[in-house]
Design a protein around this motif. Structure first.
Motif, PDB file in Angstrom:
ATOM      1  N   PRO A 100       0.810  -1.229   0.000  1.00 57.05           N
ATOM      2  CA  PRO A 100       0.000   0.000   0.000  1.00 57.05           C
ATOM      3  C   PRO A 100       0.840   1.275   0.000  1.00 57.05           C
ATOM      4  CG  PRO A 100      -0.909  -1.589   1.539  1.00 57.05           C
ATOM      5  CD  PRO A 100       0.410  -2.127   1.104  1.00 57.05           C
ATOM      6  N   TRP A 101       2.014   1.226   0.620  1.00 59.22           N
ATOM      7  CA  TRP A 101       2.887   2.392   0.605  1.00 59.22           C
ATOM      8  C   TRP A 101       3.429   2.642  -0.801  1.00 59.22           C
ATOM      9  CZ3 TRP A 101       2.837   5.766   4.405  1.00 59.22           C
ATOM     10  CH2 TRP A 101       2.446   5.335   5.677  1.00 59.22           C
ATOM     11  N   ALA A 102       3.741   1.557  -1.509  1.00 55.51           N
ATOM     12  CA  ALA A 102       4.192   1.701  -2.895  1.00 55.51           C
ATOM     13  C   ALA A 102       3.075   2.291  -3.759  1.00 55.51           C
ATOM     14  CB  ALA A 102       4.633   0.352  -3.449  1.00 55.51           C
ATOM     15  N   VAL A 103       1.842   1.851  -3.530  1.00 48.08           N
ATOM     16  CA  VAL A 103       0.698   2.398  -4.254  1.00 48.08           C
ATOM     17  C   VAL A 103       0.538   3.888  -3.947  1.00 48.08           C
ATOM     18  CG1 VAL A 103      -1.817   2.318  -4.456  1.00 48.08           C
ATOM     19  CG2 VAL A 103      -0.499   0.193  -4.400  1.00 48.08           C
ATOM     20  N   CYS A 104       0.707   4.247  -2.692  1.00 55.54           N
ATOM     21  CA  CYS A 104       0.622   5.649  -2.286  1.00 55.54           C
ATOM     22  C   CYS A 104       1.651   6.495  -3.042  1.00 55.54           C
ATOM     23  CB  CYS A 104       0.850   5.746  -0.775  1.00 55.54           C
ATOM     24  SG  CYS A 104       1.109   7.429  -0.151  1.00 55.54           S
ATOM     25  N   LEU A 105       2.887   6.039  -3.062  1.00 60.13           N
ATOM     26  CA  LEU A 105       3.942   6.784  -3.746  1.00 60.13           C
ATOM     27  C   LEU A 105       3.706   6.842  -5.252  1.00 60.13           C
ATOM     28  CD1 LEU A 105       7.062   5.521  -1.765  1.00 60.13           C
ATOM     29  CD2 LEU A 105       5.914   7.738  -1.572  1.00 60.13           C
ATOM     30  N   ALA A 106       3.160   5.768  -5.820  1.00 60.27           N
ATOM     31  CA  ALA A 106       2.851   5.763  -7.250  1.00 60.27           C
ATOM     32  C   ALA A 106       1.782   6.798  -7.572  1.00 60.27           C
ATOM     33  CB  ALA A 106       2.391   4.372  -7.683  1.00 60.27           C
ATOM     34  N   GLY A 107       0.774   6.910  -6.708  1.00 56.46           N
ATOM     35  CA  GLY A 107      -0.261   7.911  -6.914  1.00 56.46           C
ATOM     36  C   GLY A 107       0.298   9.319  -6.872  1.00 56.46           C
ATOM     37  N   LEU A 108       1.161   9.583  -5.907  1.00 59.93           N
ATOM     38  CA  LEU A 108       1.787  10.902  -5.835  1.00 59.93           C
ATOM     39  C   LEU A 108       2.660  11.160  -7.058  1.00 59.93           C
ATOM     40  CD1 LEU A 108       2.820  11.062  -2.063  1.00 59.93           C
ATOM     41  CD2 LEU A 108       0.956  12.295  -3.184  1.00 59.93           C
ATOM     42  N   ALA A 109       3.366  10.124  -7.519  1.00 54.30           N
ATOM     43  CA  ALA A 109       4.262  10.280  -8.664  1.00 54.30           C
ATOM     44  C   ALA A 109       3.500  10.621  -9.933  1.00 54.30           C
ATOM     45  CB  ALA A 109       5.087   9.003  -8.861  1.00 54.30           C
ATOM     46  N   VAL A 110       2.386   9.929 -10.178  1.00 60.36           N
ATOM     47  CA  VAL A 110       1.644  10.183 -11.425  1.00 60.36           C
ATOM     48  C   VAL A 110       0.960  11.551 -11.386  1.00 60.36           C
ATOM     49  CG1 VAL A 110      -0.532   9.060 -10.735  1.00 60.36           C
ATOM     50  CG2 VAL A 110       0.142   9.099 -13.145  1.00 60.36           C
ATOM     51  N   VAL A 111       0.472  11.950 -10.225  1.00 62.49           N
ATOM     52  CA  VAL A 111      -0.145  13.273 -10.086  1.00 62.49           C
ATOM     53  C   VAL A 111       0.903  14.368 -10.273  1.00 62.49           C
ATOM     54  CG1 VAL A 111      -1.186  14.841  -8.399  1.00 62.49           C
ATOM     55  CG2 VAL A 111      -2.107  12.546  -8.688  1.00 62.49           C
ATOM     56  N   LEU A 112       2.064  14.175  -9.653  1.00 66.96           N
ATOM     57  CA  LEU A 112       3.149  15.149  -9.810  1.00 66.96           C
ATOM     58  C   LEU A 112       3.618  15.204 -11.260  1.00 66.96           C
ATOM     59  CD1 LEU A 112       5.106  17.089  -8.368  1.00 66.96           C
ATOM     60  CD2 LEU A 112       6.659  15.153  -8.069  1.00 66.96           C
ATOM     61  N   GLY A 113       3.694  14.041 -11.908  1.00 70.52           N
ATOM     62  CA  GLY A 113       4.121  14.009 -13.294  1.00 70.52           C
ATOM     63  C   GLY A 113       3.197  14.800 -14.197  1.00 70.52           C
ATOM     64  N   HIS A 114       1.893  14.698 -13.945  1.00 76.06           N
ATOM     65  CA  HIS A 114       0.939  15.427 -14.795  1.00 76.06           C
ATOM     66  C   HIS A 114       1.091  16.935 -14.643  1.00 76.06           C
ATOM     67  CE1 HIS A 114      -2.746  16.068 -17.083  1.00 76.06           C
ATOM     68  NE2 HIS A 114      -3.063  16.986 -16.180  1.00 76.06           N
ATOM     69  N   SER A 115       1.304  17.407 -13.439  1.00 76.91           N
ATOM     70  CA  SER A 115       1.373  18.851 -13.198  1.00 76.91           C
ATOM     71  C   SER A 115       2.768  19.424 -13.389  1.00 76.91           C
ATOM     72  CB  SER A 115       0.890  19.169 -11.775  1.00 76.91           C
ATOM     73  OG  SER A 115       1.715  18.517 -10.821  1.00 76.91           O
ATOM     74  N   ARG A 116       3.780  18.584 -13.285  1.00 79.85           N
ATOM     75  CA  ARG A 116       5.176  19.020 -13.415  1.00 79.85           C
ATOM     76  C   ARG A 116       5.886  18.070 -14.369  1.00 79.85           C
ATOM     77  NH1 ARG A 116       3.193  22.905 -11.788  1.00 79.85           N
ATOM     78  NH2 ARG A 116       3.524  24.004  -9.814  1.00 79.85           N
ATOM     79  N   SER A 117       5.506  18.159 -15.634  1.00 80.35           N
ATOM     80  CA  SER A 117       6.033  17.223 -16.633  1.00 80.35           C
ATOM     81  C   SER A 117       7.465  17.571 -17.009  1.00 80.35           C
ATOM     82  CB  SER A 117       5.158  17.260 -17.890  1.00 80.35           C
ATOM     83  OG  SER A 117       5.748  16.489 -18.922  1.00 80.35           O
ATOM     84  N   ILE A 118       8.321  16.574 -16.979  1.00 77.02           N
ATOM     85  CA  ILE A 118       9.710  16.773 -17.363  1.00 77.02           C
ATOM     86  C   ILE A 118       9.823  17.167 -18.829  1.00 77.02           C
ATOM     87  CG2 ILE A 118      10.073  14.347 -17.982  1.00 77.02           C
ATOM     88  CD1 ILE A 118      12.881  14.582 -16.797  1.00 77.02           C
ATOM     89  N   TRP A 119       8.828  16.807 -19.633  1.00 79.58           N
ATOM     90  CA  TRP A 119       8.851  17.110 -21.066  1.00 79.58           C
ATOM     91  C   TRP A 119       8.424  18.540 -21.367  1.00 79.58           C
ATOM     92  CZ3 TRP A 119      11.594  13.201 -21.937  1.00 79.58           C
ATOM     93  CH2 TRP A 119      11.262  11.927 -21.449  1.00 79.58           C
ATOM     94  N   LEU A 120       7.838  19.227 -20.377  1.00 76.30           N
ATOM     95  CA  LEU A 120       7.329  20.579 -20.594  1.00 76.30           C
ATOM     96  C   LEU A 120       8.013  21.585 -19.679  1.00 76.30           C
ATOM     97  CD1 LEU A 120       3.485  19.886 -20.916  1.00 76.30           C
ATOM     98  CD2 LEU A 120       5.173  20.110 -22.754  1.00 76.30           C
ATOM     99  N   GLY A 121       9.223  21.295 -19.278  1.00 74.37           N
ATOM    100  CA  GLY A 121       9.927  22.217 -18.386  1.00 74.37           C
ATOM    101  C   GLY A 121       9.265  22.343 -17.034  1.00 74.37           C
ATOM    102  N   LEU A 122       8.720  21.230 -16.544  1.00 73.10           N
ATOM    103  CA  LEU A 122       8.035  21.143 -15.246  1.00 73.10           C
ATOM    104  C   LEU A 122       6.738  21.956 -15.207  1.00 73.10           C
ATOM    105  CD1 LEU A 122      11.039  21.168 -12.747  1.00 73.10           C
ATOM    106  CD2 LEU A 122       9.930  19.233 -13.881  1.00 73.10           C
ATOM    107  N   ALA A 123       6.121  22.134 -16.385  1.00 73.38           N
ATOM    108  CA  ALA A 123       4.776  22.698 -16.448  1.00 73.38           C
ATOM    109  C   ALA A 123       3.798  21.558 -16.709  1.00 73.38           C
ATOM    110  CB  ALA A 123       4.689  23.754 -17.552  1.00 73.38           C
ATOM    111  N   GLY A 124       2.498  21.879 -16.790  1.00 75.50           N
ATOM    112  CA  GLY A 124       1.519  20.827 -17.064  1.00 75.50           C
ATOM    113  C   GLY A 124       0.119  21.257 -16.702  1.00 75.50           C
ATOM    114  N   GLY A 125      -0.706  20.281 -16.353  1.00 73.35           N
ATOM    115  CA  GLY A 125      -2.084  20.552 -15.967  1.00 73.35           C
ATOM    116  C   GLY A 125      -2.220  20.643 -14.462  1.00 73.35           C
ATOM    117  N   LYS A 126      -3.449  20.574 -13.984  1.00 73.08           N
ATOM    118  CA  LYS A 126      -3.712  20.736 -12.555  1.00 73.08           C
ATOM    119  C   LYS A 126      -4.073  19.428 -11.868  1.00 73.08           C
ATOM    120  CE  LYS A 126      -4.724  25.568 -13.180  1.00 73.08           C
ATOM    121  NZ  LYS A 126      -5.738  26.631 -13.301  1.00 73.08           N
ATOM    122  N   SER A 127      -3.915  18.322 -12.575  1.00 71.03           N
ATOM    123  CA  SER A 127      -3.954  16.967 -11.997  1.00 71.03           C
ATOM    124  C   SER A 127      -5.310  16.528 -11.475  1.00 71.03           C
ATOM    125  CB  SER A 127      -2.910  16.830 -10.871  1.00 71.03           C
ATOM    126  OG  SER A 127      -1.612  16.999 -11.382  1.00 71.03           O
ATOM    127  N   ALA A 128      -6.384  17.266 -11.757  1.00 69.66           N
ATOM    128  CA  ALA A 128      -7.690  16.866 -11.243  1.00 69.66           C
ATOM    129  C   ALA A 128      -8.157  15.557 -11.884  1.00 69.66           C
ATOM    130  CB  ALA A 128      -8.716  17.968 -11.478  1.00 69.66           C
TER     131      ALA A 128
END
Length: 223
Positions: A100-128
């Motif tokens: 469950p802790w790994a799942v928790c970190l995966a959720g944070l990672a994917v949400v962070l990735g959407h809002s702070r995309s490495i491909w867009l200079g750490l820009a992105g959407g609002k992760s809703a």
């Protein structure tokens, strides 16, 4: 050691999945525009709706939802599979409680990735939308409740940012009320507050009475 390396690689994959800039790609492919330079400046489905239309916005919304759900499903399955490998799985009793802790970190990672995309200079959407996908894959009652809150608020006020924030706060209330693992609760609390934080410019416009309703162009060109 190999177990932890594999787990970190899975979290990295979750981030990269979230960082896939679906809205940005839609803008480039369909109109040759950079969504960061038009409308609200976000690469999320709402700005896609305002600049590209309903069809592309619906596609981006579905893909962003799927990104969040896929990160949870894949990381949870991968971690469970790692524990079936005696050569690399931790030998400590009760080690599988780490899943469950790994799942928790995966959720944070994917949400962070959407809002702070490495491909867009750490820009992105609002992760809703991506966050809602995480909720459905992690705890469908919480996801359903959050989606219902989004739908009701959007129907009543036609303000996407308000519905997104209230959906995030509804998810926090539900995860605390239901019997869910502690890591899931921490994920939803942290992720929900992060989504609200990403809407801080929208909050200022809501307080000023200038936040656009669905179908209206934003007053400024950048959120």
């Amino acid at each position: 050691m190999l177990f932890w390396v594999a787990s970190l690689a899975a979290l990295g994959a979750a981030y990269l999945l979230g960082a896939t800039p679906t809205g940005y790609l839609a803008g480039r492919l369909l109109k040759g525009i950079d969504l960061r330079q038009v409308g609200s400046g976000s690469t999320g489905a709402t700005n896609v709706l305002r600049t590209l239309g309903a069809g592309p916005a619906a596609a981006v919304l579905v893909i962003d939802l799927a990104k969040g759900a896929a990160a949870i499903v894949l990381v949870r399955a991968f971690e469970a599979w790692l524990y079936t490998l005696p050569a690399i799985a931790p030998a400590a009793p009760g080690a599988q409680t780490l899943v469950p802790w790994a799942v928790c970190l995966a959720g944070l990672a994917v949400v962070l990735g959407h809002s702070r995309s490495i491909w867009l200079g750490l820009a992105g959407g609002k992760s809703a939308a991506t966050g809602l996908g995480v909720l459905f894959a992690m705890s469908w009652p919480v996801g359903l409740g959050a989606a219902a809150a989004v739908g009701v608020v959007l129907a009543a006020f036609r303000i996407v940012s308000l519905s997104s924030m209230l959906g995030a706060l509804t998810a926090i209330a539900l995860i605390c009320a239901l019997d869910e693992p502690l890591p899931y609760r921490l994920l939803v609390i942290a992720g929900g507050l992060y989504v609200v934080l990403l809407h801080r410019a929208n909050i200022r416009r809501l307080l000023a009475g200038t936040e656009p309703r669905l179908g209206q162009a934003p007053a400024g060109s950048q959120s």
